[in-house]
Design a protein around this motif. Structure first.
Motif, mmCIF file in Angstrom:
data_model
loop_
_atom_site.group_PDB
_atom_site.id
_atom_site.type_symbol
_atom_site.label_atom_id
_atom_site.label_comp_id
_atom_site.label_asym_id
_atom_site.label_seq_id
_atom_site.Cartn_x
_atom_site.Cartn_y
_atom_site.Cartn_z
ATOM 1 N N GLN A 1 4.977 -0.612 -6.539
ATOM 2 C CA GLN A 1 4.738 0.507 -5.628
ATOM 3 C C GLN A 1 3.347 1.077 -5.873
ATOM 4 N N LEU B 1 -0.660 5.893 -2.118
ATOM 5 C CA LEU B 1 -1.756 5.890 -1.137
ATOM 6 C C LEU B 1 -2.557 7.183 -1.185
ATOM 7 N N PRO C 1 -4.200 2.178 -7.232
ATOM 8 C CA PRO C 1 -4.609 0.799 -6.910
ATOM 9 C C PRO C 1 -5.279 0.093 -8.093
ATOM 10 N N ALA D 1 4.770 0.658 -0.388
ATOM 11 C CA ALA D 1 4.229 2.016 -0.328
ATOM 12 C C ALA D 1 5.039 2.861 0.643
ATOM 13 N N ALA E 1 4.303 6.103 3.175
ATOM 14 C CA ALA E 1 3.173 6.813 3.780
ATOM 15 C C ALA E 1 3.208 8.287 3.382
ATOM 16 N N PHE F 1 -1.218 3.169 6.572
ATOM 17 C CA PHE F 1 -0.914 1.738 6.475
ATOM 18 C C PHE F 1 -2.167 0.874 6.614
ATOM 19 N N LYS G 1 -4.941 1.769 5.164
ATOM 20 C CA LYS G 1 -5.404 1.805 3.776
ATOM 21 C C LYS G 1 -4.587 0.836 2.921
ATOM 22 N N LEU G 2 -3.279 0.840 3.158
ATOM 23 C CA LEU G 2 -2.405 -0.075 2.408
ATOM 24 C C LEU G 2 -2.792 -1.536 2.676
ATOM 25 N N TYR H 1 -3.746 -4.181 -0.079
ATOM 26 C CA TYR H 1 -2.938 -5.397 -0.185
ATOM 27 C C TYR H 1 -3.792 -6.650 -0.015
ATOM 28 N N LEU I 1 4.922 -7.496 1.857
ATOM 29 C CA LEU I 1 4.456 -6.105 1.907
ATOM 30 C C LEU I 1 5.606 -5.238 2.420
ATOM 31 N N ALA J 1 6.770 -1.858 3.659
ATOM 32 C CA ALA J 1 6.246 -0.598 4.187
ATOM 33 C C ALA J 1 6.921 -0.298 5.508
#
Ligand SMILES: *Cc1c(COP(=O)(O)O)cnc(C)c1O
Length: 225
Positions: free
Chosen positions: A123, A126, A137, A160, A162, A172, A174-175, A179, A192, A194
């Motif tokens: 996990q 963000l 990260p 993740a 949000a 997402f 940014k995710l 990723y 992934l 999310a």
């Protein structure tokens, strides 16, 4: 009065249609997206209904609620709640996939108590906030290396939630960037996780392979969890 079966069946139809159209818009395949029905707080009778409607992935947040349901209904059981060290052994006994690992000590402890293979999502936070959990990260490579060095754990990818403060698209996006970098170093991490009831379409457009949907399928929960 509609029966509980009819209620869940029609909710599920709507969610599946929305997943399909989000996948089509993103030029992705519907089959590449795993729908996890989040059954936390709902009775095992609802899980049986889901199974009869061909939903076989279930998500839970609490070990004590999940263990009896998982022993009653075969399927792929996902744990996505906050991890407590003293619960890891029990979680490892019923969970096939864990989405909420964000500390090396939990990864090592889980590997020690695992009696079957367990898929692991790391996990990631963000926004750096403590409450929702998730590693920074920059800490992901060390965590991934710890999973790769384990005996029983398979590195599936990143997960993740949000943050509330920004739009789901911003979160997402940014995710997806995080990723993308992660997958370049860990190509085996092909998944992934999310997207929830209110943002899974956005998550799909940003590459989610596993969406965790509760209230849109089962209705609102009596107690938020
Ligand atoms: C409860 C929960 C979900 C499902 O939320 P809904 O809004 O009911 O779809 C998904 N992921 C996590 C981590 C959760 O705790």
């Amino acid at each position: 009065m509609t029966s509980r079966y009819d209620e869940i069946a029609s909710n599920l139809d709507r969610v599946r249609e929305a997943v399909k159209s989000a996948a089509t818009s993103a030029a992705r395949k519907y089959e590449d997206i795993t729908l996890i029905a989040v059954t936390k707080t709902f009775p095992v009778s609802d899980v049986h209904i889901l199974a009869s409607l061909d939903v076989h992935h279930y998500g839970e947040n609490r070990d004590s609620d999940a263990a009896p349901k998982a022993s009653a209904v075969p399927g792929t059981w996902h744990f996505q709640g906050q991890i407590q060290s003293n619960k890891l052994k029990s979680i490892a006994s019923w969970a096939h996939v864990i989405h909420s690992l964000d500390e090396a000590r939990h990864i090592q402890a889980l590997d020690k108590v695992a009696i079957h293979r367990i898929g692991v999502f790391l996990q990631v936070s963000l926004d750096g906030a403590e409450g929702r959990g998730g590693a920074a990260p920059a800490d992901l490579p060390a965590l991934a290396d710890s999973v790769l060095g384990s005996t029983h754990l398979d590195l599936m990818g990143l997960m993740a939630v949000a943050p509330l403060e920004v739009s789901s698209d911003q979160a997402f996006e940014k995710l997806a960037t995080i990723y993308g970098g992660f997958k370049a170093s860990y190509p085996m991490a092909t998944s992934l996780s999310a997207g929830m009831s209110n943002d899974f379409e956005s998550a799909i457009s940003h590459g989610a392979t596993h969406i965790r949907v509760g209230s849109s399928i089962l209705g609102s929960r009596p107690t938020p969890q």
